[in-house]
Design an enzyme around this catalytic site. Sequence first.
Site, mmCIF file in Angstrom:
data_model
loop_
_atom_site.group_PDB
_atom_site.id
_atom_site.type_symbol
_atom_site.label_atom_id
_atom_site.label_comp_id
_atom_site.label_asym_id
_atom_site.label_seq_id
_atom_site.Cartn_x
_atom_site.Cartn_y
_atom_site.Cartn_z
ATOM 1 N N LYS A 263 -9.124 0.341 -0.873
ATOM 2 C CA LYS A 263 -9.846 -0.862 -0.445
ATOM 3 C C LYS A 263 -11.321 -0.758 -0.816
ATOM 4 O O LYS A 263 -11.923 -1.712 -1.289
ATOM 5 C CB LYS A 263 -9.704 -1.056 1.069
ATOM 6 C CG LYS A 263 -8.334 -1.497 1.512
ATOM 7 C CD LYS A 263 -8.331 -1.801 3.000
ATOM 8 C CE LYS A 263 -6.913 -1.891 3.516
ATOM 9 N NZ LYS A 263 -6.848 -1.917 4.972
ATOM 10 N N GLU B 5 3.569 6.116 5.870
ATOM 11 C CA GLU B 5 2.214 6.080 6.446
ATOM 12 C C GLU B 5 2.041 7.102 7.567
ATOM 13 O O GLU B 5 0.938 7.548 7.831
ATOM 14 C CB GLU B 5 1.898 4.681 6.992
ATOM 15 C CG GLU B 5 1.321 3.748 5.948
ATOM 16 C CD GLU B 5 0.732 2.467 6.551
ATOM 17 O OE1 GLU B 5 0.905 2.207 7.744
ATOM 18 O OE2 GLU B 5 0.125 1.713 5.772
ATOM 19 N N HIS C 247 24.535 2.062 -9.587
ATOM 20 C CA HIS C 247 24.641 1.748 -11.009
ATOM 21 C C HIS C 247 23.289 1.833 -11.709
ATOM 22 O O HIS C 247 23.149 1.389 -12.847
ATOM 23 C CB HIS C 247 25.259 0.348 -11.179
ATOM 24 C CG HIS C 247 26.659 0.285 -10.641
ATOM 25 N ND1 HIS C 247 27.768 0.339 -11.462
ATOM 26 C CD2 HIS C 247 27.119 0.238 -9.371
ATOM 27 C CE1 HIS C 247 28.859 0.301 -10.699
ATOM 28 N NE2 HIS C 247 28.499 0.243 -9.428
HETATM 29 O O1 PA5 Z 1 0.663 -0.019 9.702
HETATM 30 C C1 PA5 Z 1 -0.468 -0.447 9.502
HETATM 31 O O2 PA5 Z 1 -1.390 -0.225 10.283
HETATM 32 C C2 PA5 Z 1 -0.753 -1.319 8.306
HETATM 33 O O3 PA5 Z 1 0.352 -1.473 7.494
HETATM 34 C C3 PA5 Z 1 -1.204 -2.694 8.768
HETATM 35 O O4 PA5 Z 1 -0.180 -3.285 9.524
HETATM 36 C C4 PA5 Z 1 -1.562 -3.573 7.585
HETATM 37 O O5 PA5 Z 1 -2.554 -2.972 6.799
HETATM 38 C C5 PA5 Z 1 -2.057 -4.929 8.064
HETATM 39 O O6 PA5 Z 1 -3.158 -4.779 8.913
HETATM 40 P P1 PA5 Z 1 -3.630 -5.971 9.793
HETATM 41 O O7 PA5 Z 1 -2.564 -6.334 10.749
HETATM 42 O O8 PA5 Z 1 -4.858 -5.473 10.484
HETATM 43 O O9 PA5 Z 1 -3.949 -7.135 8.870
#
Ligand code: PA5
Length: 440
Positions: free
Chosen positions: A430, A295, A316
Site C-alpha cells: 500500500k 494472513e 485435470h
Molecule cells: O483481514 C483483514 O483485516 C483484511 O483482509 C481486511 O478485511 C481488508 O483489508 C479490508 O479492510 P477494511 O474492512 O478495513 O476495508
Amino acid sequence: MLRLDTGNALPFLNDGALDQLRPRVEAAHQAVLDKTGAGNDFLGWRDLLLDPNDALLEDLAATAAAIRADADVLLCIGIGGSYLGAQAVIEALTPYFPPRQDDAPAGAGDLFGQGASRSPEILFAGHHMSGAYLRELLAYLDGKSVYVNVISKSGTTLEPALAFRFARQFLEDRFDDADRRIIVTTDPSKGALNQLQRERGYKKYEIPRDVGGRFSVLTPVGLLPIAVAGVDIRSLFYGAVAACERYASTQDNPTLDYAATRYQLHQQGYDAEVLTAFEPRLSGIGDWWEQLFGESEGKEHKGLFPASLQYSTDLHSMGQYMQQGRRILIETFLMTEDDDGDLAVLDSAANLDGLNYLAGQTMTHVNRKAYEGTAKAHTDGGVPNMTLWLDRIAPGPLGECLYFFEHAVAVSGYLLGVNPFDQPGVETYKKEMFRLLGKP
Ligand code: PA5
C-alpha cells in the site's frame, strides 16, 4: 457434527511427534481460551459466540427482509475479510441456478429458512480495481432496484472506497430514496465512512473493534449479505456457537488435531497446504480459508502456503502437480457425509461411451469414488492428507466449519510463535502504491 480423518497423514509423521507436541498444542489452545497469547485484544470473534446478541440477529433479519422485499440486487462493496466470508457462505448455501423469476415473487420467502422465493442477486464490488468490471457492473445495474452495503472496518481501504464513489453516484442519479438504499458496515466510530453515514443518515451496522476482518463473517460484515441471500443466519450463527462450546475442550477436539498435524508436517518440511472440495459450492470456503490461514500464519518467514482447489475440475490441471510435483504439499479435503439428491446415471441402449457399468449409480456415489481414489493416489504419491467431513451443506454445519478453522488457525499461529491476529505485511504494498499514486 464435524469429523476430521487424519488417517492418511499419520504415516508421514515422525514417530511419537504428535505425542511430544501435545503439551504445546494444549498450551496454545489454553492461551486462546484465556486470552493470554499474542494479539489477545483481537479475540472478539469468540466473545460474540460466547454471548450471542439475539437482538442484533433479529435486527439484521428485519433489514434483510426489507431489502429482499424491494431489491433486485444487493451490491456488497468490500475487500478481503469484508467480503470473502459472505461470498463463501452465500455460494455454499444458495442454489447454483436461481429459481425462475415467475415462480416466486420477490421477498415472499421465509428469511430463517431457505424459502422458495426468489432472492435479490448478491453482487460484489470493491474487491479489486478493474475499471472494466465497474463500468460493466453499473451498466448491468441500470434499470434494476439496487441496494448497496458498503463494508469497511477502517473506512479507508482504497478498493471499496473507490467503488463506493461510483455506487453512490449511481444511486443518487436514479433514486429519490438513495440514502435509504445504502447500508454502512464499519467501525463503531472511527473512519471516513462514519462521517458520511452521519451526514446522510445511512443505516449502519458496527464491526466490533476486537474482531479482525478475516474473523468477521459472523458479525454484520457477513451476516447482512448472507441474510439478504435468504440464508438462515440464526442457524449459521448458532452452529458456530455450538462449535465454540464444543471446541473449548482439550478432549475430542478436532481443531487441535488439525492444527497439530499440519504444524508437525510443516516442521518436517512440508511448506504448502491445499484445501480441496469435490462439491463446487464449497469452493468459496476455500477462498475464505486461504485468507484466514495466509494472513494469520504467513509472517516472520513462517507458515504453510495455503491454496485452494476444486475437484474434480482441478484434477485435470493441478492434479499432475499434486501427484508428481515437489513433495512439499499436504492436502485437506472438505467433504460432506450426505447425498446431494440421488441423480442417477442414465442407461444408454447403444452404450457408445461404455459407461453403462455406472448406470443407476448416483452422481454422489461417482463423486465419492473420485474422492476416495484421489485420496489413495495422493497418499501413495507422497502427499499427507486429511479429510474434514461436514454432516451436510446447511447453515448449522457451515457455522461449525467456520469456527473450526478460526479456532484451528489461532492455535496454529501460537504453535508457530506468531501473532495470528495481525497482518503487518499487507501495508508494504500500500505504501508503494500510494507513493506512486501521489497520495498527499
Ligand atoms: O483481514 C483483514 O483485516 C483484511 O483482509 C481486511 O478485511 C481488508 O483489508 C479490508 O479492510 P477494511 O474492512 O478495513 O476495508
